[in-house]
Motif scaffolding. Structure first.
Motif, PDB file in Angstrom:
ATOM      1  N   LEU A  71      56.656  -6.882  43.977  1.00  0.00           N
ATOM      2  CA  LEU A  71      56.917  -5.862  42.949  1.00  0.00           C
ATOM      3  C   LEU A  71      56.611  -4.340  43.077  1.00  0.00           C
ATOM      4  O   LEU A  71      55.481  -4.351  44.013  1.00  0.00           O
ATOM      5  CB  LEU A  71      56.313  -6.584  41.707  1.00  0.00           C
ATOM      6  N   PRO A  72      56.948  -3.445  42.734  1.00  0.00           N
ATOM      7  CA  PRO A  72      56.715  -2.061  42.826  1.00  0.00           C
ATOM      8  C   PRO A  72      55.331  -2.095  42.498  1.00  0.00           C
ATOM      9  O   PRO A  72      54.828  -2.593  41.421  1.00  0.00           O
ATOM     10  CB  PRO A  72      57.662  -1.184  41.954  1.00  0.00           C
ATOM     11  N   HIS A  73      54.533  -1.348  43.135  1.00  0.00           N
ATOM     12  CA  HIS A  73      52.971  -0.947  42.815  1.00  0.00           C
ATOM     13  C   HIS A  73      52.014  -1.928  42.847  1.00  0.00           C
ATOM     14  O   HIS A  73      51.039  -2.141  42.527  1.00  0.00           O
ATOM     15  CB  HIS A  73      52.944  -0.381  41.476  1.00  0.00           C
ATOM     16  N   ARG A  74      52.619  -3.410  43.123  1.00  0.00           N
ATOM     17  CA  ARG A  74      51.735  -4.580  42.830  1.00  0.00           C
ATOM     18  C   ARG A  74      51.974  -5.371  44.387  1.00  0.00           C
ATOM     19  O   ARG A  74      51.119  -6.086  44.694  1.00  0.00           O
ATOM     20  CB  ARG A  74      52.310  -5.599  41.779  1.00  0.00           C
ATOM     21  N   GLY A  75      53.064  -5.097  45.030  1.00  0.00           N
ATOM     22  CA  GLY A  75      53.150  -5.738  46.374  1.00  0.00           C
ATOM     23  C   GLY A  75      53.656  -7.205  45.833  1.00  0.00           C
ATOM     24  O   GLY A  75      54.611  -7.573  44.986  1.00  0.00           O
ATOM     25  N   ALA A  76      53.431  -8.197  46.764  1.00  0.00           N
ATOM     26  CA  ALA A  76      53.924  -9.562  46.860  1.00  0.00           C
ATOM     27  C   ALA A  76      53.147 -10.436  45.928  1.00  0.00           C
ATOM     28  O   ALA A  76      51.847 -10.506  46.200  1.00  0.00           O
ATOM     29  CB  ALA A  76      53.996 -10.157  48.293  1.00  0.00           C
ATOM     30  N   ILE A  77      53.494 -11.317  45.067  1.00  0.00           N
ATOM     31  CA  ILE A  77      52.840 -12.274  44.345  1.00  0.00           C
ATOM     32  C   ILE A  77      53.562 -13.375  44.280  1.00  0.00           C
ATOM     33  O   ILE A  77      54.928 -13.518  44.565  1.00  0.00           O
ATOM     34  CB  ILE A  77      52.752 -11.773  42.908  1.00  0.00           C
ATOM     35  N   VAL A  78      53.001 -14.712  44.171  1.00  0.00           N
ATOM     36  CA  VAL A  78      53.714 -15.858  44.037  1.00  0.00           C
ATOM     37  C   VAL A  78      54.250 -15.954  42.999  1.00  0.00           C
ATOM     38  O   VAL A  78      53.882 -15.718  41.740  1.00  0.00           O
ATOM     39  CB  VAL A  78      52.588 -17.077  44.108  1.00  0.00           C
ATOM     40  N   SER A  79      55.624 -16.486  42.964  1.00  0.00           N
ATOM     41  CA  SER A  79      56.546 -16.478  41.679  1.00  0.00           C
ATOM     42  C   SER A  79      55.740 -17.702  40.771  1.00  0.00           C
ATOM     43  O   SER A  79      55.365 -18.731  41.236  1.00  0.00           O
ATOM     44  CB  SER A  79      57.766 -16.898  42.034  1.00  0.00           C
TER      45      SER A  79
END
Length: 228
Positions: A71-79
């Protein structure tokens, strides 16, 4: 000769990225990294003693598999695991997999049946030992062996991707909804029906088998959401 070093370096990055992706995939599927957990490239690069490049490539691979969102401005997160996602994945599987089985079943050989028997034996052993990590892997291999003679490469590739995306869901379904014994019985019955030439019955069972896994997961999510 001068071109060999960049190619070798690229191959090394891909190999490292695959190893990083495999470990992150394991942690996500096993529940060590929960939905919404942020995967920081710098921290991961430090942990794995690699540069950020293979970490970034690993995260992009996991995004393609549906396990991670970038995600923009958040980086990678677990779905997150959503009911809508579960419904779509299992509806697609229920449409495509019986078709592949119908095309493949009559071409299964004794070598194939020996492999299916080995998978079922290992599956049973791993279920008893509660080795969660192996459940999804064996389930995926079992289904792929059943469909391998379908001669429908595009559909097989799509189903291969769906099975990989469903790996986390499958482990959840088996461990949280009490589906272990039923899965074991139904897999054995699928093999028996195919071996005895009852392909239509095998396809009908397969469709029901896939649909029921999806239903049990949706029911679990609904009950879980009521209590949270």
């Amino acid at each position: 000769m001068p071109l060999a070093r960049p190619a070798q370096k690229s191959l090394q990055h891909r190999t490292i990225a695959s190893a990083v992706a495999e470990e992150l995939r394991r942690r996500i599927v096993d529940g060590e990294f929960k939905s919404g957990f942020q995967l920081r490239q710098d921290a991961l690069a430090t942990e794995f003693s690699v540069s950020r490049i293979p970490v970034r490539e690993a995260l992009m691979q996991l995004e393609a598999e549906g396990l991670v969102k970038i995600l923009p401005h958040r980086g990678a997160i677990v779905s997150e695991l959503s009911m809508e996602e579960v419904q779509e994945l299992f509806e697609l599987r229920a449409l495509l997999e019986p078709r592949l089985l119908k095309a493949s079943a009559r071409h299964l050989t004794e070598v194939d049946y020996d492999r299916l028997s080995q998978i079922l034996q290992e599956y049973s052993s791993e279920l008893r030992a509660k080795h969660v990590r192996r459940w999804g892997e064996l389930n995926t291999e079992f289904h792929k062996v059943l469909y391998q003679h379908a001669r429908q490469p595009r559909a097989q590739a799509i189903v291969g991707g769906l099975l990989q995306e469903c790996d986390r869901h499958t482990r959840l379904q088996l461990s949280l909804t009490g589906g272990m014994e039923r899965a074991e019985v139904e897999h054995a019955e699928l093999v028996r029906l195919c071996r005895s030439g009852k392909v239509s019955a095998a396809c009908a069972l397969l469709k029901t088998h896939i649909e029921d896994v999806g239903k049990s997961l949706r029911n679990y999510f609904e009950e879980h959401n009521k209590t949270t």
